[in-house]
Structures are given as structure tokens and as C-alpha cells.
Scaffold this active site. Structure first.
Site, mmCIF file in Angstrom:
data_model
loop_
_atom_site.group_PDB
_atom_site.id
_atom_site.type_symbol
_atom_site.label_atom_id
_atom_site.label_comp_id
_atom_site.label_asym_id
_atom_site.label_seq_id
_atom_site.Cartn_x
_atom_site.Cartn_y
_atom_site.Cartn_z
ATOM 1 N N ARG A 83 47.185 49.988 40.332
ATOM 2 C CA ARG A 83 46.301 48.675 39.865
ATOM 3 C C ARG A 83 45.145 48.253 40.658
ATOM 4 O O ARG A 83 44.135 47.966 40.440
ATOM 5 C CB ARG A 83 47.161 47.400 39.554
ATOM 6 C CG ARG A 83 46.438 46.274 38.755
ATOM 7 C CD ARG A 83 47.263 45.291 38.262
ATOM 8 N NE ARG A 83 47.857 44.477 39.228
ATOM 9 C CZ ARG A 83 48.993 43.636 39.105
ATOM 10 N NH1 ARG A 83 49.569 43.367 38.112
ATOM 11 N NH2 ARG A 83 49.559 43.096 40.297
ATOM 12 N N LYS A 186 42.548 42.555 39.188
ATOM 13 C CA LYS A 186 43.048 41.590 39.919
ATOM 14 C C LYS A 186 41.791 41.328 41.064
ATOM 15 O O LYS A 186 41.794 41.612 42.195
ATOM 16 C CB LYS A 186 44.204 41.970 40.471
ATOM 17 C CG LYS A 186 44.968 40.857 40.978
ATOM 18 C CD LYS A 186 46.544 41.275 41.286
ATOM 19 C CE LYS A 186 47.277 40.308 42.118
ATOM 20 N NZ LYS A 186 47.434 38.812 41.315
ATOM 21 N N GLU A 222 46.865 34.136 29.310
ATOM 22 C CA GLU A 222 47.582 34.244 30.670
ATOM 23 C C GLU A 222 48.144 32.745 30.765
ATOM 24 O O GLU A 222 47.621 31.533 30.419
ATOM 25 C CB GLU A 222 46.780 34.289 31.886
ATOM 26 C CG GLU A 222 46.076 35.677 31.791
ATOM 27 C CD GLU A 222 46.484 36.684 32.794
ATOM 28 O OE1 GLU A 222 47.895 36.507 32.938
ATOM 29 O OE2 GLU A 222 46.127 37.651 32.698
HETATM 30 N N1 PLP Z 1 48.273 37.180 35.618
HETATM 31 C C1 PLP Z 1 47.636 37.003 36.746
HETATM 32 C C2 PLP Z 1 46.410 36.273 36.412
HETATM 33 C C3 PLP Z 1 48.182 37.263 38.081
HETATM 34 O O1 PLP Z 1 47.410 36.840 39.132
HETATM 35 C C4 PLP Z 1 49.145 37.800 38.182
HETATM 36 C C5 PLP Z 1 49.862 37.845 39.439
HETATM 37 O O2 PLP Z 1 49.733 39.162 40.141
HETATM 38 C C6 PLP Z 1 50.039 38.314 37.119
HETATM 39 C C7 PLP Z 1 49.584 38.007 35.863
HETATM 40 C C8 PLP Z 1 51.416 38.804 36.976
HETATM 41 O O3 PLP Z 1 51.224 40.169 37.666
HETATM 42 P P1 PLP Z 1 52.284 40.995 38.241
HETATM 43 O O4 PLP Z 1 53.644 40.751 37.674
HETATM 44 O O5 PLP Z 1 51.882 42.413 38.520
HETATM 45 O O6 PLP Z 1 52.465 40.236 39.590
HETATM 46 C C1 COI Z 2 51.083 37.371 42.467
HETATM 47 O O1 COI Z 2 52.026 37.096 41.435
HETATM 48 O O2 COI Z 2 51.254 38.215 43.114
HETATM 49 C C2 COI Z 2 49.735 36.815 42.346
HETATM 50 O O3 COI Z 2 48.713 37.559 42.807
HETATM 51 C C3 COI Z 2 49.901 35.082 41.705
HETATM 52 C C4 COI Z 2 48.960 34.393 42.625
HETATM 53 C C5 COI Z 2 49.610 34.024 43.924
HETATM 54 C C6 COI Z 2 47.374 34.732 42.767
#
Ligand code: PLP
Ligand code: COI
Length: 342
Positions: A83, A186, A222
């Protein structure tokens, strides 16, 4: 002898703490250097860095977990590496090789082993890899040099209370991303764009806001910095699909867990805000959020309550227990999900 640190593990929140080592690699003249662990937590970069002016930067978040038999493991770090590189592609930044990303995370965890919370405290070591455009540049164009860094911080729950439901409010005045923008990557700009909306939600007594799709404002996207899922009255696990949502690694893991471990029907698709009644349970999921049950969602002044405002629903709990069990080594993980730090 292993170093000991004086930390109240059970009462950690999601906040910064300086740990001993971080990893830094530099890209210049078309290639990455060897990279190394350093003790200094300060970066010295050009005042003309594109990361500072034009937001040319991206980041990741993943965790290290200590198991019952005192091993340390990472959860799907290859997915974070991939990612990160998709985010790099989006902002015209050089990729960091997947194997090197995983190795850098392993090095940081090992060097900071004293900060990996003990099994049973619920706390974890959060890793924050990031890649930024640096070097001397003033025009709006990709940077001449880049830094890839990984630091780590022991953390507790992102939303207060862990598995206690919290309420969210639907944001109608703010979008975090544009329909053909960077929502699926991200990148820091998405988070800068979310700060005001978050503040307004918190000031009004909510844990965070829920963003609707930026084009029609009719579908859930989200939940702050986490993805949304809902469980219908006939036990279907549903989660939104849209190019402006961050593809959550936790969400894809839950889709697998719901189907393969819990025998639920699953689907990714539109979640219309006017159809919230279809769900008996709902949650926010992500690395930091893990699974945070959603008590209720306020929309146009009315609070829509799911299972309960105070108690987690049974299927959300089962999803949580399975995910948590896999991450901490108590439940057998699907092939390739767990990387032991040796
Ligand atoms: N959506 C956003 C905007 C986020 O910042 C995150 C955090 O990483 C997620 C979703 C969840 O992603 P993940 O499960 O890969 O941490
Ligand atoms: C995560 O869940 O890793 C995120 O990046 C969420 C937040 C702390 C930015």
C-alpha cells in the site's frame, strides 16, 4: 540483559513516546542507500522539501504483538509495504522494496524490544513507516531526494474504551477526499483535510465523524481514520466500496474472517445512509482502531442506534476476538498473515 522500561502498559493511550531506535534510508540519484538504525528522533531536512510545502509524503501504520509464549509478531506487513508503494505511485515518489520495508520494520521492533508491551495488557507496539520528499526544490514538481523512515511507539486504544461502543456523527459540511482525488492513498493531505471535521465532531460530543461519498453525499465512506462495516439483520457483513476510501488491511482481514471463520455472507458495496436500518451491528475498523463498535450514528440531528450505545454486539465481539486472537497468536492465522520477528 534485556532493557526494562517503566511504562503503565494497561493505561497507554494512542500518543507519541520517544523510543530508542528508528530506521532511516535515503534516496538520491535514483537509488536508496543501505539504510540504518539511528538514535536521534529529529530529522534534518531542507526547508524547501516538497513534503513540507506540497504534501509529497505518505505513511503507513502497523503493529507488533507479543504472544503468550513471548514471541513477537507482525500482522500482514507485506500488505502495508504494497500500500505504501501504491501511495508513492500516486504522488510520483520512488517505491521502497517490499522485502526491505518488512526488514526495516523487523529491525525497529528488535532494536526497541523493551517497548513491545507484555501479552495480556492489550497494548501493542505501533510502527509508523513514512516516505517523504526532501531536498532543495521550490517548484511544484516531485522532490529530488526522499527519506524512508520507520519509528515505533507503544500504544493502547485509539478510541477511548477499546471495545466499548462510541457514537459518530455524519459530516455533511466536510469531505476528506475528492471523487478522483487521493482518498484511496495513505497520504498526509487526506489527514490535514480531516482535522477540522474531526474537531467539530469531537466538540459536539462524538468520537469522530463519518464521511459520505464526496460525489453524491448519500453513501457511507470512512469512519474518521478507519473503515466502516455493518452486520445486517440476516447476518451479512457489509462494507463500503469506493475509490476514495483507504483500502483498510483490517477490513480485508475481517471480510476473510467473517466468511471463513464465522460463516457469514460478506459483500463490499454501497452503504446508503438512508439504509442504516438494515444493520443490527456496526463498527469502525483499522490498525489503530482495531474494531471499535459503533453505538450510534447521528444524521441530520437524529441518532440512529445499532445494537446498543453501551454494549458491543455478539457478532462484532466475535469478529474482534478472532482478529485479536490471530494478531496475538492465540487463533490460527490464515497462511502468510503472520511474520515472526526473530
Ligand atoms: N481509513 C483511514 C482513513 C485510515 O487512516 C486507516 C488507517 O490506516 C484505515 C482506514 C484503516 O486501515 P488499516 O486497516 O490498513 O489500518
Ligand atoms: C492506522 O490505523 O494505522 C492509522 O493510520 C490511523 C490514524 C492513526 C492515522
Amino acid at each position: 540483559m534485556t532493557k526494562k522500561v517503566d511504562i503503565d502498559w494497561a493505561n497507554l493511550s494512542f500518543s507519541y513516546m520517544k523510543t530508542d531506535f528508528r530506521y532511516v534510508a535515503k534516496w538520491k540519484d535514483g537509488k536508496w542507500d543501505e539504510g540504518k538504525l539511528v538514535e536521534d528522533n529529529m530529522l534534518t531536512i531542507s526547508e524547501a522539501s516538497t513534503a513540507l510545502h506540497y504534501g509529497q509524503q505518505c505513511f503507513e501504520g502497523l503493529k507488533a504483538y507479543r504472544t503468550k509464549d513471548n514471541k513477537i509478531q507482525l500482522f500482514r506487513p507485506d500488505e502495508n509495504a504494497k500500500r505504501l508503494n501504491r501511495s508513492c505511485d500516486k504522488l510520483l515518489m520512488p517505491n521502497f522494496p517490499v522485502e526491505r520495508f518488512i526488514d526495516a520494520c523487523m529491525q525497529v521492533v528488535k532494536a526497541n524490544e523493551a517497548y513491545v508491551p507484555p501479552y495480556g495488557t492489550g497494548a501493542t507496539l505501533y510502527l509508523r513507516p513514512f516516505l517523504i520528499g526532501v531536498g532543495d526544490n521550490i517548484g511544484v514538481k516531485p522532490a529530488p531526494e526522499y527519506l524512508f523512515c520507520v519509528f515505533c511507539v507503544p500504544v493502547g486504544p485509539y478510541f477511548k474504551g477499546g471495545l466499548t461502543p462510541v457514537n459518530f456523527v455524519i459530516s455533511e459540511s466536510f469531505d476528506r477526499a475528492a471523487p478522483y482525488g487521493t482518498g484511496g492513498a495513505k497520504v498526509g493531505g487526506n489527514y490535514a483535510a480531516s482535522l477540522e471535521a474531526h474537531k467539530v465532531a469531537v466538540d459536539n460530543g462524538f468520537a469522530d465523524c463519518i464521511y459520505l461519498d464526496p460525489k453524491t453525499h448519500t453513501k457511507i465512506e470512512e469512519v474518521g481514520a478507519a473503515n466502516f462495516f455493518g452486520i445486517t439483520h440476516d447476518n451479512k457483513f457489509i462494507t463500503p466500496k469506493s475509490p476514495s476510501i483507504l483500502p483498510s488491511i483490517t477490513k480485508y482481514s475481517l471480510l476473510h474472517i467473517a466468511k471463513e471463520y464465522m460463516n457469514l455472507e460478506t459483500s463490499e458495496g454501497d452503504v446508503l445512509v438512508e439504509d442504516l436500518d438494515q444493520f443490527k451491528e456496526a463498527g469502525a475498523c483499522g490498525t489503530a482502531a482495531v474494531i471499535t463498535p459503533i453505538g450510534g450514528i447521528e444524521y441530520r440531528g437524529k441518532l440512529h442506534v445499532f445494537h446498543s450505545e453501551t454494549e458491543v454486539g455478539p457478532l462484532t465481539r466475535e469478529l474482534y476476538d478472532t482478529l485479536y486472537g490471530i494478531q496475538f497468536g492465540d487463533v490460527k492465522a490464515p497462511e502468510g498473515w503472520i511474520y515472526e520477528v526473530k
